[in-house]
Motif scaffolding. Structure first.
Motif, PDB file in Angstrom:
ATOM      1  N   SER A 196       0.799  -1.243   0.000  1.00  0.00           N
ATOM      2  CA  SER A 196       0.000   0.000   0.000  1.00  0.00           C
ATOM      3  C   SER A 196       0.829   1.289   0.000  1.00  0.00           C
ATOM      4  O   SER A 196       0.393   2.271  -0.622  1.00  0.00           O
ATOM      5  CB  SER A 196      -0.957   0.012   1.186  1.00  0.00           C
ATOM      6  N   GLN A 199       1.070   2.827  -3.239  1.00  0.00           N
ATOM      7  CA  GLN A 199      -0.136   3.512  -3.744  1.00  0.00           C
ATOM      8  C   GLN A 199      -0.097   4.990  -3.358  1.00  0.00           C
ATOM      9  O   GLN A 199      -0.400   5.862  -4.168  1.00  0.00           O
ATOM     10  CB  GLN A 199      -1.403   2.876  -3.149  1.00  0.00           C
ATOM     11  N   ILE A 200       0.291   5.254  -2.083  1.00  0.00           N
ATOM     12  CA  ILE A 200       0.394   6.649  -1.637  1.00  0.00           C
ATOM     13  C   ILE A 200       1.468   7.370  -2.442  1.00  0.00           C
ATOM     14  O   ILE A 200       1.263   8.481  -2.952  1.00  0.00           O
ATOM     15  CB  ILE A 200       0.738   6.712  -0.126  1.00  0.00           C
ATOM     16  N   PHE A 274     -10.875  -2.946   6.849  1.00  0.00           N
ATOM     17  CA  PHE A 274      -9.475  -2.535   6.666  1.00  0.00           C
ATOM     18  C   PHE A 274      -9.380  -1.085   7.078  1.00  0.00           C
ATOM     19  O   PHE A 274     -10.330  -0.322   6.867  1.00  0.00           O
ATOM     20  CB  PHE A 274      -9.020  -2.704   5.211  1.00  0.00           C
ATOM     21  N   PHE A 276      -7.862   1.309   5.749  1.00  0.00           N
ATOM     22  CA  PHE A 276      -7.746   2.259   4.644  1.00  0.00           C
ATOM     23  C   PHE A 276      -8.927   2.233   3.689  1.00  0.00           C
ATOM     24  O   PHE A 276      -8.927   2.957   2.692  1.00  0.00           O
ATOM     25  CB  PHE A 276      -6.439   2.055   3.889  1.00  0.00           C
ATOM     26  N   CYS A 315     -10.837  -5.945  -0.191  1.00  0.00           N
ATOM     27  CA  CYS A 315     -11.059  -4.783  -1.060  1.00  0.00           C
ATOM     28  C   CYS A 315     -11.987  -3.786  -0.365  1.00  0.00           C
ATOM     29  O   CYS A 315     -12.504  -4.041   0.730  1.00  0.00           O
ATOM     30  CB  CYS A 315     -11.679  -5.229  -2.378  1.00  0.00           C
ATOM     31  N   GLY A 316     -12.181  -2.670  -1.014  1.00  0.00           N
ATOM     32  CA  GLY A 316     -13.105  -1.685  -0.457  1.00  0.00           C
ATOM     33  C   GLY A 316     -12.976  -0.355  -1.155  1.00  0.00           C
ATOM     34  O   GLY A 316     -12.164  -0.186  -2.067  1.00  0.00           O
ATOM     35  N   VAL A 322      -7.668   8.588   3.884  1.00  0.00           N
ATOM     36  CA  VAL A 322      -6.450   8.301   3.105  1.00  0.00           C
ATOM     37  C   VAL A 322      -6.242   9.404   2.067  1.00  0.00           C
ATOM     38  O   VAL A 322      -5.132   9.917   1.900  1.00  0.00           O
ATOM     39  CB  VAL A 322      -6.533   6.907   2.445  1.00  0.00           C
ATOM     40  N   ALA A 340      -9.963  -0.006  -3.917  1.00  0.00           N
ATOM     41  CA  ALA A 340      -8.650  -0.634  -3.811  1.00  0.00           C
ATOM     42  C   ALA A 340      -8.842  -2.084  -3.409  1.00  0.00           C
ATOM     43  O   ALA A 340      -9.884  -2.463  -2.852  1.00  0.00           O
ATOM     44  CB  ALA A 340      -7.781   0.097  -2.785  1.00  0.00           C
ATOM     45  N   PHE A 341      -7.848  -2.889  -3.711  1.00  0.00           N
ATOM     46  CA  PHE A 341      -7.910  -4.311  -3.342  1.00  0.00           C
ATOM     47  C   PHE A 341      -6.489  -4.819  -3.148  1.00  0.00           C
ATOM     48  O   PHE A 341      -5.522  -4.221  -3.639  1.00  0.00           O
ATOM     49  CB  PHE A 341      -8.624  -5.137  -4.422  1.00  0.00           C
ATOM     50  N   GLY A 342      -6.380  -5.901  -2.392  1.00  0.00           N
ATOM     51  CA  GLY A 342      -5.064  -6.495  -2.175  1.00  0.00           C
ATOM     52  C   GLY A 342      -5.194  -7.992  -2.038  1.00  0.00           C
ATOM     53  O   GLY A 342      -6.175  -8.482  -1.486  1.00  0.00           O
TER      54      GLY A 342
HETATM   55  C1  2NL Z   1      -5.686  -7.897   1.875  1.00  0.00           C
HETATM   56  C2  2NL Z   1      -6.356  -6.616   1.745  1.00  0.00           C
HETATM   57  C3  2NL Z   1      -6.306  -4.490   0.757  1.00  0.00           C
HETATM   58  C4  2NL Z   1      -6.114  -2.227   0.067  1.00  0.00           C
HETATM   59  C5  2NL Z   1      -5.534  -3.455   0.315  1.00  0.00           C
HETATM   60  C6  2NL Z   1      -5.556   0.132  -0.273  1.00  0.00           C
HETATM   61  C7  2NL Z   1      -4.553   1.026  -0.601  1.00  0.00           C
HETATM   62  C8  2NL Z   1      -4.830   2.383  -0.531  1.00  0.00           C
HETATM   63  C9  2NL Z   1      -6.043   2.811  -0.136  1.00  0.00           C
HETATM   64  C10 2NL Z   1      -6.993   1.881   0.189  1.00  0.00           C
HETATM   65 CL1  2NL Z   1      -3.635   3.514  -0.905  1.00  0.00          CL
HETATM   66  N1  2NL Z   1      -6.743   0.572   0.108  1.00  0.00           N
HETATM   67  N2  2NL Z   1      -5.304  -1.195  -0.354  1.00  0.00           N
HETATM   68  C11 2NL Z   1      -7.475  -2.074   0.255  1.00  0.00           C
HETATM   69  C12 2NL Z   1      -8.220  -3.137   0.689  1.00  0.00           C
HETATM   70  C13 2NL Z   1      -7.656  -4.353   0.954  1.00  0.00           C
HETATM   71  O1  2NL Z   1      -5.676  -5.688   0.991  1.00  0.00           O
HETATM   72  O2  2NL Z   1      -6.197  -8.797   2.449  1.00  0.00           O
HETATM   73  N3  2NL Z   1      -4.525  -8.033   1.299  1.00  0.00           N
HETATM   74  C14 2NL Z   1      -3.768  -9.231   1.347  1.00  0.00           C
END
Ligand code: 2NL
Length: 373
Positions: A196, A199-200, A274, A276, A315-316, A322, A340-342
């Protein structure tokens, strides 16, 4: 050893016999030359200005010849001189020729021999999985961003809306760089715990609209076991524009999962949390092992624990808190929104390839890796 004889008479017969003796001595001495040192001795014996055989010829034959014989003796001595010079030169060439052929023999190369087989490597299964995910998003117009693995507390936590005492900042989870206590908290260095911060950093550099994916290594203070590793891989994505909605998030991720796991998979979203994102969700994909039935024949399906669903990512919608940190670059939450998602690339590779221990990915055992050829 040959020596130039003194002649008692200078008749053609005597000269002829003396010349034959000299030439046969020349031949056998030339043949005995086998190396450079031999050759120098041979050359000096025959050609030295002081008392070489040629000089002796001058003294003992030419000078000693009576007037009428001088012409014939002079001609003979000249012929012999030429033969001696040729013999000395030929002996040297023979030596050098021998060295050249020894060199050629040692350097000769049989181009008809079969070549050396160098086995080709293959893409590591985790890298391959990341590349496939990246490709799915590139096809939707996303760019790829990368950033440092050593991060500051600011980029890793503060700018991502982690409250001061949030458990994810805990010493238990984060690997900190030593001896940072003199610095302000926000400047202290650590190994990034997620991608993340990139991303910033990207939002600081590029104004909206933005669509990026970020693959990379991340680090946590987890003891290694079958499903944990202190270093693992993440892929995150971010889309920011005017009027981005949760519907865009669902449509984008549903499309990406069909590209990754096949067009027949279904997706399902469940509420989550999350720091963020708000709202946040975890996305489930219908099990691509059992097709969602939870069973493989009469056996229970292990990857989805018989539920028919596999959790694949978090995700969300990007939390307005942020955007506050990058508002100066056009990210005003009154004007733009984003999702965003990860996801963990190692986990997805484990599911895709049916691997039962994450450690296998990092041990470098060729017997494991070559199965992905
Ligand atoms: C997970 C979840 C996530 C994000 C990562 C993100 C980044 C910015 C702002 C908002 Cl700059 N969100 N990233 C958002 C949601 C989930 O990852 O379980 N990852 C393994």
């Amino acid at each position: 050893m040959y020596e130039v004889p003194k002649l008692t008479d200078f008749t053609p017969a005597t000269l002829d016999a003396a010349a034959r003796d000299l030439l046969s001595a020349l031949d056998s001495e030339a043949a005995a030359v086998t190396n450079d040192a031999d050759w120098k001795i041979f050359r000096d014996r025959w050609m030295a200005r002081k008392n070489g055989v040629l000089m002796q010829l001058n003294e003992r034959w030419l000078k000693a010849a009576p007037g009428p014989a001088k012409r014939d003796v002079g001609q003979l001595v000249n012929e012999l001189k030429a033969k001696v010079e040729t013999a000395v030169e030929t002996a040297l060439q023979r030596l050098q020729g021998g060295a050249t052929s020894a060199k050629l023999a040692s350097e000769c190369l049989d181009i008809t021999l079969p070549g050396i087989h160098r086995p080709l490597g293959v893409e590591h299964p985790v890298i391959r999985t990341m590349n496939e995910i990246v490709a799915a998003f590139r096809n939707l117009g996303y760019s790829v961003s990368e950033g440092p693995e050593i991060e500051s507390d600011y980029y890793n936590f503060e700018s991502l809306n982690f409250p001061p005492n949030h458990p994810a900042r805990d010493m238990q989870d984060t690997l900190f760089i030593a001896d940072q206590d003199r610095k302000a908290l926000r400047d202290r260095l650590l190994l990034r715990t997620h991608t993340s911060p990139v991303q910033i950093r990207t939002m600081e550099k590029m104004k909206p609209p933005l669509r990026i994916v970020i693959p990379g290594k991340v680090y946590r203070n987890d003891p290694p076991d079958a499903s944990h590793s202190p270093m693992f891989h993440q892929i995150e994505g971010l889309a920011v524009d005017t009027n981005i909605t949760f519907g865009d998030l669902k449509g984008t991720l549903d499309h990406a999962m069909k590209a990754l796991f096949g067009s027949s998979v279904k997706t399902q979203f469940r509420p989550s949390f999350f720091p963020f994102t708000e709202p946040s969700a975890e996305m489930m994909v219908s099990c691509f092992i059992c097709g969602g039935s939870g069973k493989r024949g009469s056996e229970p399906c292990r990857p989805c624990k018989t539920t028919g669903w596999i959790e694949i990512l978090g995700c969300g919608m990007v939390d307005p808190n942020v955007f506050e940190f990058v508002k100066h670059n056009g990210y005003d939450s009154k004007k733009v929104s984003g999702f965003a998602f990860g996801m963990g690339a190692d986990r997805i590779a484990i599911l895709k390839y049916g691997v039962d221990d994450i450690q296998l990915f990092f041990q470098g055992d060729v017997r494991f890796l070559e199965q992905f050829r």
